[in-house]
Write a protein that holds these residues in place. Structure first.
Motif, PDB file in Angstrom:
ATOM      1  N   THR A   1     -10.513  -4.701 -21.736  1.00  0.00           N
ATOM      2  CA  THR A   1      -9.370  -5.493 -20.473  1.00  0.00           C
ATOM      3  C   THR A   1      -9.149  -4.219 -19.949  1.00  0.00           C
ATOM      4  N   TRP A   2      -8.895  -2.876 -19.713  1.00  0.00           N
ATOM      5  CA  TRP A   2      -9.849  -1.214 -18.743  1.00  0.00           C
ATOM      6  C   TRP A   2     -10.510  -1.934 -17.549  1.00  0.00           C
ATOM      7  N   ASP A   3     -11.700  -2.351 -18.470  1.00  0.00           N
ATOM      8  CA  ASP A   3     -12.516  -2.781 -17.124  1.00  0.00           C
ATOM      9  C   ASP A   3     -11.537  -3.183 -16.355  1.00  0.00           C
ATOM     10  N   GLN A   4     -11.735  -5.096 -16.982  1.00  0.00           N
ATOM     11  CA  GLN A   4     -11.258  -5.368 -16.627  1.00  0.00           C
ATOM     12  C   GLN A   4     -10.254  -5.308 -14.607  1.00  0.00           C
ATOM     13  N   PHE A   5      -9.198  -4.684 -16.158  1.00  0.00           N
ATOM     14  CA  PHE A   5      -8.199  -4.711 -14.239  1.00  0.00           C
ATOM     15  C   PHE A   5      -8.834  -4.316 -13.037  1.00  0.00           C
ATOM     16  N   HIS A   6      -9.839  -2.706 -13.290  1.00  0.00           N
ATOM     17  CA  HIS A   6     -10.152  -2.067 -12.313  1.00  0.00           C
ATOM     18  C   HIS A   6     -11.377  -2.735 -11.318  1.00  0.00           C
ATOM     19  N   ALA A   7     -11.667  -3.639 -12.291  1.00  0.00           N
ATOM     20  CA  ALA A   7     -12.831  -4.083 -10.957  1.00  0.00           C
ATOM     21  C   ALA A   7     -11.847  -5.507 -10.880  1.00  0.00           C
ATOM     22  N   ASP A   8     -10.909  -5.640 -11.072  1.00  0.00           N
ATOM     23  CA  ASP A   8      -9.980  -7.132  -9.725  1.00  0.00           C
ATOM     24  C   ASP A   8      -8.514  -6.760 -10.642  1.00  0.00           C
ATOM     25  N   TRP A   9      -8.339  -6.538  -9.843  1.00  0.00           N
ATOM     26  CA  TRP A   9      -7.016  -5.338 -10.169  1.00  0.00           C
ATOM     27  C   TRP A   9      -5.898  -6.992  -9.068  1.00  0.00           C
ATOM     28  N   GLU A  10      -6.521  -7.698  -8.286  1.00  0.00           N
ATOM     29  CA  GLU A  10      -5.181  -8.638  -7.816  1.00  0.00           C
ATOM     30  C   GLU A  10      -5.477  -9.579  -8.391  1.00  0.00           C
ATOM     31  N   GLY A  11      -6.494 -10.442  -8.493  1.00  0.00           N
ATOM     32  CA  GLY A  11      -6.536 -11.310  -9.553  1.00  0.00           C
ATOM     33  C   GLY A  11      -5.824 -11.254 -11.134  1.00  0.00           C
ATOM     34  N   LEU A  12      -5.894 -10.020 -11.855  1.00  0.00           N
ATOM     35  CA  LEU A  12      -5.339  -9.637 -13.163  1.00  0.00           C
ATOM     36  C   LEU A  12      -3.591  -9.641 -12.621  1.00  0.00           C
ATOM     37  N   ALA A  13      -3.480  -9.393 -11.709  1.00  0.00           N
ATOM     38  CA  ALA A  13      -1.329  -8.844 -11.367  1.00  0.00           C
ATOM     39  C   ALA A  13      -1.135 -10.140 -11.272  1.00  0.00           C
ATOM     40  N   LEU A  14      -2.066 -11.180 -10.518  1.00  0.00           N
ATOM     41  CA  LEU A  14      -1.243 -13.051 -10.548  1.00  0.00           C
ATOM     42  C   LEU A  14      -1.596 -13.234 -11.876  1.00  0.00           C
ATOM     43  N   GLU A  15      -2.511 -13.245 -12.599  1.00  0.00           N
ATOM     44  CA  GLU A  15      -2.879 -14.200 -13.888  1.00  0.00           C
ATOM     45  C   GLU A  15      -1.878 -13.654 -14.661  1.00  0.00           C
ATOM     46  N   CYS A  16      -1.490 -12.520 -14.958  1.00  0.00           N
ATOM     47  CA  CYS A  16      -0.490 -11.984 -15.987  1.00  0.00           C
ATOM     48  C   CYS A  16       1.258 -12.007 -15.497  1.00  0.00           C
ATOM     49  N   GLU A  17       1.564 -12.232 -14.140  1.00  0.00           N
ATOM     50  CA  GLU A  17       2.308 -12.502 -13.604  1.00  0.00           C
ATOM     51  C   GLU A  17       2.502 -14.131 -14.172  1.00  0.00           C
ATOM     52  N   ARG A  18       1.339 -14.964 -14.292  1.00  0.00           N
ATOM     53  CA  ARG A  18       1.860 -16.638 -15.014  1.00  0.00           C
ATOM     54  C   ARG A  18       1.633 -16.468 -16.031  1.00  0.00           C
TER      55      ARG A  18
END
Length: 255
Positions: A79-96
């Motif tokens: 999870t840590w690595d995923q965020f660091h690889a795609d901050w924008e995508g995961l910020a939007l996904e978490c909001e959804r």
């Protein structure tokens, strides 16, 4: 949403919250932890422990002598690595994900879209909403890392603080939401940094441009000149990237 094992979605939401809370507020009495715990069906203490698990993976935390809480799992690291690889995508996904949980639990939470509904429709409205989500995440992540204070002046008035990009938003899509591409600065220091009048060394000390050093004005002498050679107040997490600081010195700083 919960089971004995943490799901990927639960971990994403947990890490999303971890990024936005000061290290000293990762405890079960924090209202934001209590709220998210309720949404995902975990106890506040279990969620707080998971956030401190993430802290054990954070180099800025461990370098300071703090260890977080041991026991971070392989999925925590992923999870840590995923965020660091795609901050924008995961910020939007978490909001959804969060919006879906709020709807499922029938909890009324102010929406980032509320003040936009009357003015925009369709794709334009969606783009603006997503932009606001990204900007809000970056601001909270940066300001919480710097304890809500300008790292150069120590100013703590939130209405005068900005989450400043080291490399501008338009120049580096991959790092737009990366907190390591951020500095908490007052509006004045943000403007000076953005205009290349101030830069930082790899050791996080302040450099002033020659044009600024040569100005014989009381304000400059009293407020800005004393910054030269001084190390900024370092963040609790997400240390500024030396690679991005070098980019700023080479492309923005006027020397």
């Amino acid at each position: 949403m919960s089971s004995n094992r943490w799901s990927r979605d639960e971990l994403k939401l947990a890490f999303h919250l971890y990024c936005q809370l000061p290290f000293g507020r990762l405890h079960q009495r924090n209202p934001e932890i209590i709220q998210l715990a309720g949404f995902i069906g975990r106890t506040p203490s279990a969620l707080a422990m998971k956030l401190v698990n993430f802290a054990s993976l954070d180099p800025a935390i461990t370098a300071s002598g703090r260890k977080g809480l041991g026991g971070a799992s392989k999925l925590d690291q992923e999870t840590w690595d995923q965020f660091h690889a795609d901050w924008e995508g995961l910020a939007l996904e978490c909001e959804r994900l969060r919006a879906g949980l709020v709807t499922a639990t029938a909890v009324v939470v102010p929406s980032i879209e509320d003040d936009l509904t009357a003015y925009y429709i369709g794709e334009t409205r969606q783009a603006i909403v997503e932009q606001r989500i990204k900007q809000q995440f970056f601001r909270k992540a940066v300001l919480s890392s710097y304890r809500g204070k300008c790292c150069m002046s120590g100013l703590a008035e939130p209405r005068l603080l900005l989450a400043s990009h080291i490399v501008p938003w338009s120049q580096d899509k991959a790092n737009r939401l990366n907190p390591a591409n951020g500095l908490c600065l007052s509006a004045l220091h943000d403007r000076a940094f953005d205009q290349g009048l101030i830069a930082l060394t790899d050791e996080f000390t302040v450099i002033l441009s020659a044009s600024l050093r040569q100005r014989d004005e009381p304000f400059v002498r009293e407020v800005l000149l004393p910054l030269a050679g001084r190390q900024i107040e370092l963040p609790e997490r997400f240390m500024p990237s030396v690679e991005l600081l070098a980019w700023h010195r080479e492309r923005v700083f006027v020397g």
